[in-house]
Design an enzyme around this catalytic site. Structure first.
Site, PDB file in Angstrom:
ATOM      1  N   LYS A  61       0.856  -1.297   0.124  1.00  8.08           N
ATOM      2  CA  LYS A  61      -0.163   0.089  -0.077  1.00  8.08           C
ATOM      3  C   LYS A  61       0.880   1.245  -0.045  1.00  8.08           C
ATOM      4  CE  LYS A  61      -3.844   2.074   2.871  1.00  8.08           C
ATOM      5  NZ  LYS A  61      -4.550   1.896   3.889  1.00  8.08           N
ATOM      6  N   SER A 136      -9.344   1.864   3.515  1.00  6.23           N
ATOM      7  CA  SER A 136      -8.823   2.635   2.394  1.00  6.23           C
ATOM      8  C   SER A 136      -7.632   1.910   1.525  1.00  6.23           C
ATOM      9  CB  SER A 136      -7.843   3.716   3.163  1.00  6.23           C
ATOM     10  OG  SER A 136      -6.959   3.164   4.184  1.00  6.23           O
ATOM     11  N   SER A 160      -9.488  -0.634   7.621  1.00  7.15           N
ATOM     12  CA  SER A 160      -8.991  -0.465   6.258  1.00  7.15           C
ATOM     13  C   SER A 160      -8.482  -1.711   5.512  1.00  7.15           C
ATOM     14  CB  SER A 160      -8.150   0.630   6.281  1.00  7.15           C
ATOM     15  OG  SER A 160      -8.928   1.975   6.243  1.00  7.15           O
TER      16      SER A 160
HETATM   17  N1  GLN Z   1     -12.805   4.221   7.350  1.00  8.16           N
HETATM   18  C1  GLN Z   1     -12.021   4.464   8.406  1.00  8.16           C
HETATM   19  C2  GLN Z   1     -11.459   6.201   8.001  1.00  8.16           C
HETATM   20  O1  GLN Z   1     -11.749   6.724   7.155  1.00  8.16           O
HETATM   21  C3  GLN Z   1     -10.840   3.533   8.562  1.00  8.16           C
HETATM   22  C4  GLN Z   1      -9.706   4.001   7.834  1.00  8.16           C
HETATM   23  C5  GLN Z   1      -8.671   3.105   8.162  1.00  8.16           C
HETATM   24  O2  GLN Z   1      -8.702   2.181   8.761  1.00  8.16           O
HETATM   25  N2  GLN Z   1      -7.251   3.640   7.584  1.00  8.16           N
HETATM   26  O3  GLN Z   1     -10.974   6.465   9.097  1.00  8.16           O
END
Ligand code: GLN
Length: 471
Positions: A61, A136, A160
Site C-alpha cells: 500500500k 482505505s 481499512s
Molecule cells: N474508514 C475509516 C476512516 O476513514 C478507517 C480507515 C482506516 O482504517 N485507515 O477513518
C-alpha cells in the site's frame, strides 16, 4: 475431494513441495485493470530466492515505505516523495524472500472507506466495476482479487484491511496493535494504525503475517511477546472453542443477504464442534463516534508535519505561515482537510474535555467490555460490514454514510485486538460478503485456527471453490 487451489500461494507451494507442479508453471500475475497499481519498480532484486514467498509477486500500500520507491499515500502532497528507507515489515518480508513488485492506491493518507479519495482517481472493484473495492486499502484488495498480485500489505486504522477484504472476496488480517512494527508506516492515527495483510486464503494471510510479526528496536510501541507459529496453528480446528456473538451490536441494520449468510454461519458453528454464546457489548454502538473523534485528533497532530519544509510539496511564500497555508491548501484533498478540521476542533480549548477526553474515556470502557467478553469466550464473530460493496459515487460527499460501513470493524481497532475477515458468501448480485473474527490481544494463532476451520467448511458447503478471481 477438493480441487488443488492454484490461486493461493499455499496451494501452489503444496504442489511444488510434492513435485506435482514445475516451478516454471506457477501461474503468472494478471494485468491491473482497476486503477489499483500506481507504481512498479524497473527491476526487483530478490534478497533470498529460496524463501517460501519468492515465487509470488506481492503489493505494498502506498503508505508503507520501500527504499527508493515513491510513498505517496495517494496524495498530491507526497506526489514526488521517494523514501530513503524501507519499513521494518517490508525489510522482514524481503529477507524472507518476498518479491514486492508494485505499490497500490489508497484513500489519501488512509482516510476513507471506498478508495475514491485517492489523488490518482477511484479504484474499481474487480467483482463489479461500478462499485467500490472498499477502503482505505482498496488498491491492495483490488490487486489481489484481480490476480495482479498474490498478496498485498494494507493498513488498518479502523477497518481499512478488513472492509476491502470483505468487499473483494478476500481474507483480511489485522494483527494486535503493536504486533507488527509501524516503523516505515506513514502515520494516520498512531494509537490505532496497524499493518495488515490481504490474501486469497487464511493460510496465505498467515504465511505473510508470520514473516512480519515481532518486536522491532525502531518502534518503541512494538510488542515484546514471542512470536508463535501461525501456519502451525492452521490445523487446530474450531472444536471445543467458544464463539461469542455480540448481539446488541448486531441489532444494526444489516443488508438482508448479510443477515442470511450470517445466520447460516451461526447455525454451522456447532457442527464444527464450537459453542455459540451471546455476549453484550453495549458500548460498541458508540464505536464510530469515538473512533472519528480520536482518529481525527491524532490525524490532525500527525499531519502537522506536512508544512512544506520537510517532505513533499512545497509552496514557498512571503512568510513561513503563508507558505504552510499554500502548501496544505494545494496538497491535501477534501477528506483530509475535513479530518484536520475535525481533529483540530476536538482538541481545541473549550471542546477538548467534552469531546476528546470523553472519547478517550469511552474508548477505555469499550476496550474493557471487549476484553471482558474475550475472557468468557475464545473469539468474537460478526459480519465484517453490514453490506456488500456500495456503488462508486454513492457516498463520496457524505462522510456519515461513508463511516457507516465501519460499524463492525472499529470496536476491534479501538480495543487493539487482532481481527480477521474471511469470505462468508455472496449476495443476490454475486458480490462477496465478509465474516469477521476478533481475538484477544496476541490471539493471532487462535484467529487463523478458527478462520481456517470456517473457510474449509464454507468452501465445502458451497460445493465448489469460491470464485476468488472474478473474470
Ligand atoms: N474508514 C475509516 C476512516 O476513514 C478507517 C480507515 C482506516 O482504517 N485507515 O477513518
Amino acid at each position: 475431494m477438493r480441487r488443488e487451489r492454484l490461486d493461493t500461494m499455499t496451494g501452489v507451494l503444496d504442489l511444488l513441495d510434492r513435485g506435482a507442479l514445475d516451478p516454471g508453471d506457477v501461474p503468472p500475475c494478471r494485468e491491473d485493470r482497476h486503477n489499483a497499481v500506481v507504481f512498479r519498480p524497473d527491476s526487483v532484486q530478490a534478497d533470498n530466492d529460496t524463501g517460501r514467498l519468492a515465487p509470488f509477486p506481492g503489493a505494498l500500500k502506498a503508505n508503507i515505505v520501500h527504499q527508493g520507491w515513491p510513498a505517496t499515500c495517494s496524495s498530491r502532497l507526497l506526489e514526488n516523495y521517494i523514501s530513503p528507507f524501507s519499513a521494518t515489515a517490508v525489510q522482514r518480508l524481503e529477507e524472507a524472500g518476498a518479491r514486492l513488485t508494485m505499490v497500490t492506491a489508497m484513500d489519501e493518507f488512509g482516510m476513507g472507506s471506498s478508495c475514491e479519495y485517492a489523488a490518482t482517481g477511484p479504484v474499481t472493484n474487480p467483482w463489479c466495476e461500478s462499485r467500490t473495492p472498499g477502503g482505505s486499502s482498496g488498491g491492495s484488495a483490488a490487486a489481489v482479487a484481480a490476480g495482479a498480485a498474490w498478496f498485498a500489505l494494507g493498513t488498518d486504522t479502523g477497518g481499512s484491511v478488513r472492509l476491502p477484504a470483505s468487499f473483494c472476496g478476500l481474507v483480511g488480517f489485522k494483527p494486535t496493535w503493536g504486533r507488527v512494527s509501524r516503523h516505515g508506516l506513514v502515520p494516520f492515527a498512531s494509537s490505532l494504525d496497524s499493518i495488515g495483510v490481504l490474501a486469497r486464503s487464511v493460510a496465505d494471510a498467515a504465511l505473510v503475517m508470520q514473516n512480519m510479526m515481532g518486536q522491532d528496536p525502531h518502534d518503541a510501541t512494538s510488542l515484546a511477546a514471542p512470536v508463535q507459529s501461525l501456519p502451525g496453528a492452521l490445523g487446530g480446528g474450531a472444536s471445543g472453542l467458544k464463539i461469542g456473538i455480540p448481539c446488541d451490536l448486531l441489532d444494526s441494520e444489516l443488508q438482508p443477504a448479510v443477515g442470511s449468510c450470517w445466520r447460516a454461519v451461526l447455525s454451522d458453528l456447532p457442527g464444527l464442534g464450537a459453542t455459540v454464546q451471546e455476549v453484550r457489548l453495549p458500548l460498541a454502538r458508540n464505536g464510530i463516534g469515538v473512533y472519528q473523534i480520536l482518529a481525527s485528533a491524532e490525524a490532525a497532530s500527525n499531519l502537522a508535519r506536512y508544512d512544506g519544509s520537510l517532505y513533499g510539496l512545497s509552496r514557498p511564500a512571503a512568510s513561513y505561515q503563508r507558505g504552510v497555508l499554500a502548501t496544505r491548501a494545494a496538497g491535501f484533498g477534501p477528506e483530509v482537510k475535513r479530518r484536520i478540521l475535525w481533529g483540530t476542533h476536538v482538541l481545541a480549548e473549550g471542546y477538548r474535555d467534552e469531546l476528546y477526553l470523553r472519547a478517550r474515556a469511552l474508548r477505555q470502557d469499550l476496550t474493557s467490555q471487549v476484553l471482558d467478553c474475550l475472557k468468557r469466550v475464545d473469539v468474537l464473530a460478526l459480519p465484517t460490514a453490514p453490506e456488500s460493496a456500495f456503488p462508486l459515487g454513492q457516498r463520496a460527499d457524505d462522510p456519515r454514510a461513508m463511516h457507516a460501513s465501519d460499524v463492525f470493524t472499529v470496536p476491534a481497532s479501538l480495543a487493539g485486538c487482532p481481527a480477521l475477515s474471511l469470505p462468508m458468501g455472496l449476495d443476490q448480485n454475486g458480490l462477496p460478503l465478509g465474516l469477521q473474527l476478533v481475538g484477544p490481544p496476541l490471539g493471532e494463532g487462535l484467529l487463523v485456527r478458527v478462520g481456517k476451520a470456517l473457510e474449509d467448511h464454507l468452501l465445502f458447503a458451497a460445493g465448489k471453490e469460491m470464485p476468488w478471481l472474478p473474470d
